[in-house]
Design a protein around this motif. Sequence first.
Motif, PDB file in Angstrom:
ATOM      1  N   ASP A 137       0.825  -1.198   0.000  1.00 42.78           N
ATOM      2  CA  ASP A 137       0.000   0.000   0.000  1.00 42.78           C
ATOM      3  C   ASP A 137       0.869   1.261   0.000  1.00 42.78           C
ATOM      4  O   ASP A 137       0.638   2.191  -0.766  1.00 42.78           O
ATOM      5  N   ASP A 138       1.902   1.269   0.835  1.00 42.24           N
ATOM      6  CA  ASP A 138       2.810   2.419   0.915  1.00 42.24           C
ATOM      7  C   ASP A 138       3.539   2.668  -0.401  1.00 42.24           C
ATOM      8  O   ASP A 138       3.825   3.805  -0.761  1.00 42.24           O
ATOM      9  N   ALA A 139       3.859   1.589  -1.135  1.00 43.22           N
ATOM     10  CA  ALA A 139       4.668   1.706  -2.358  1.00 43.22           C
ATOM     11  C   ALA A 139       3.823   1.689  -3.635  1.00 43.22           C
ATOM     12  O   ALA A 139       4.370   1.806  -4.729  1.00 43.22           O
ATOM     13  N   GLY A 140       2.505   1.512  -3.514  1.00 47.16           N
ATOM     14  CA  GLY A 140       1.669   1.407  -4.710  1.00 47.16           C
ATOM     15  C   GLY A 140       1.921   0.109  -5.465  1.00 47.16           C
ATOM     16  O   GLY A 140       1.887   0.075  -6.695  1.00 47.16           O
ATOM     17  N   ALA A 141       2.180  -0.975  -4.726  1.00 40.89           N
ATOM     18  CA  ALA A 141       2.525  -2.263  -5.331  1.00 40.89           C
ATOM     19  C   ALA A 141       1.335  -3.209  -5.311  1.00 40.89           C
ATOM     20  O   ALA A 141       0.392  -3.033  -4.536  1.00 40.89           O
ATOM     21  N   ARG A 142       1.415  -4.216  -6.143  1.00 43.31           N
ATOM     22  CA  ARG A 142       0.485  -5.342  -6.096  1.00 43.31           C
ATOM     23  C   ARG A 142       0.923  -6.244  -4.945  1.00 43.31           C
ATOM     24  O   ARG A 142       2.090  -6.240  -4.583  1.00 43.31           O
ATOM     25  N   THR A 143      -0.016  -7.061  -4.438  1.00 45.43           N
ATOM     26  CA  THR A 143       0.361  -8.013  -3.391  1.00 45.43           C
ATOM     27  C   THR A 143       0.536  -9.424  -3.933  1.00 45.43           C
ATOM     28  O   THR A 143       1.021 -10.296  -3.212  1.00 45.43           O
ATOM     29  N   THR A 144       0.153  -9.653  -5.182  1.00 45.09           N
ATOM     30  CA  THR A 144       0.295 -10.978  -5.784  1.00 45.09           C
ATOM     31  C   THR A 144       1.039 -10.860  -7.106  1.00 45.09           C
ATOM     32  O   THR A 144       1.022  -9.814  -7.759  1.00 45.09           O
ATOM     33  N   MET A 145       1.648 -11.961  -7.493  1.00 39.26           N
ATOM     34  CA  MET A 145       2.399 -12.012  -8.745  1.00 39.26           C
ATOM     35  C   MET A 145       1.425 -11.873  -9.911  1.00 39.26           C
ATOM     36  O   MET A 145       0.404 -12.557  -9.946  1.00 39.26           O
ATOM     37  N   PRO A 146       1.712 -10.995 -10.869  1.00 40.47           N
ATOM     38  CA  PRO A 146       0.852 -10.904 -12.056  1.00 40.47           C
ATOM     39  C   PRO A 146       1.086 -12.116 -12.964  1.00 40.47           C
ATOM     40  O   PRO A 146       1.972 -12.931 -12.715  1.00 40.47           O
ATOM     41  N   GLU A 147       0.318 -12.201 -14.014  1.00 39.74           N
ATOM     42  CA  GLU A 147       0.538 -13.238 -15.033  1.00 39.74           C
ATOM     43  C   GLU A 147       1.877 -12.937 -15.706  1.00 39.74           C
ATOM     44  O   GLU A 147       2.119 -11.817 -16.147  1.00 39.74           O
ATOM     45  N   LEU A 148       2.758 -13.911 -15.754  1.00 46.12           N
ATOM     46  CA  LEU A 148       4.085 -13.724 -16.345  1.00 46.12           C
ATOM     47  C   LEU A 148       4.179 -14.554 -17.613  1.00 46.12           C
ATOM     48  O   LEU A 148       3.706 -15.681 -17.659  1.00 46.12           O
ATOM     49  N   LEU A 170       8.018 -18.907 -10.637  1.00 49.22           N
ATOM     50  CA  LEU A 170       8.430 -20.099 -11.380  1.00 49.22           C
ATOM     51  C   LEU A 170       7.241 -20.883 -11.947  1.00 49.22           C
ATOM     52  O   LEU A 170       7.421 -21.696 -12.858  1.00 49.22           O
ATOM     53  N   ALA A 171       6.059 -20.625 -11.435  1.00 48.83           N
ATOM     54  CA  ALA A 171       4.855 -21.301 -11.950  1.00 48.83           C
ATOM     55  C   ALA A 171       4.452 -20.760 -13.321  1.00 48.83           C
ATOM     56  O   ALA A 171       3.550 -21.298 -13.956  1.00 48.83           O
ATOM     57  N   HIS A 172       5.133 -19.712 -13.775  1.00 49.24           N
ATOM     58  CA  HIS A 172       4.835 -19.074 -15.059  1.00 49.24           C
ATOM     59  C   HIS A 172       6.040 -19.209 -15.995  1.00 49.24           C
ATOM     60  O   HIS A 172       7.169 -19.369 -15.540  1.00 49.24           O
ATOM     61  N   PRO A 173       5.811 -19.057 -17.301  1.00 45.72           N
ATOM     62  CA  PRO A 173       6.936 -19.127 -18.254  1.00 45.72           C
ATOM     63  C   PRO A 173       7.656 -17.783 -18.416  1.00 45.72           C
ATOM     64  O   PRO A 173       7.837 -17.288 -19.528  1.00 45.72           O
ATOM     65  N   ALA A 174       8.059 -17.178 -17.311  1.00 40.93           N
ATOM     66  CA  ALA A 174       8.789 -15.907 -17.386  1.00 40.93           C
ATOM     67  C   ALA A 174      10.064 -16.113 -18.194  1.00 40.93           C
ATOM     68  O   ALA A 174      10.673 -17.184 -18.169  1.00 40.93           O
ATOM     69  N   ARG A 175      10.495 -15.056 -18.886  1.00 39.45           N
ATOM     70  CA  ARG A 175      11.712 -15.136 -19.694  1.00 39.45           C
ATOM     71  C   ARG A 175      12.936 -15.317 -18.801  1.00 39.45           C
ATOM     72  O   ARG A 175      13.844 -16.076 -19.105  1.00 39.45           O
TER      73      ARG A 175
END
Length: 175
Positions: free
Chosen positions: A61-72, A96-101
Amino acid sequence: MAANPDPDPACDVAHGTREPERTDRVLVAVFASPVAGYLLRYGADLGFRTVLVDPDPRRADDAGARTTMPELDATTDVVVTDHHRDELGEMLRDALAHPARWIGVLGNPRHPGPHVAALTALGVAQQDIARVHRPVGLNIGSRTPPEIAIATLAGLLADRNHRPGGFEFPVAGAG
C-alpha cells in the motif's frame, strides 16, 4: 558530410532521428526496496512496462505495489530485490509457476543463495530452482541502489540481446 551508405537503425535511434522499436517487455520487481525503486524508474526509461509486487499489504500500500504475482510470460523479467525477506520462497515459487523469460535474485555471490533452501523446503523441483539466476547483473562492483539497478538492467539487456556483457565487442570485418 557524405551520407552514410549503410545506415544503422541503432545509430538513428541514438541520434534521435528514429523512434526506438517498442516491445512488450515487462519488468517485475519483487519487494518494495530502494533497489526496486531505481529498477522500475530506469526500466521504464528502457522501455519496460514495470510492475512492483510486495506480498506485505502494508508495504504494498505504501509503495503502490500489487500483493500478488501478475501473469508472467516470455516477455517478462523478474528481479527479486531482497533476499532477506521471509516471503522469498513463496514469491519465487509463484514466479516459477509461469513461463517468465528470466528470474533472478539479488545477492552477494560470495554467500550462498537463500532461495535454494527456501524453494527446496516448498517442494519446488530442482530443474525449476535452476531457472533462478544469482548473482544478477554485470559485475561492475556496484554497491548503491542506483548502481545495483544499472548493473541488473545492463545484465538483463545483455542477456535479452544474446551478448556477454562487459566490454567485448565484435571487430568490424571479423568473422
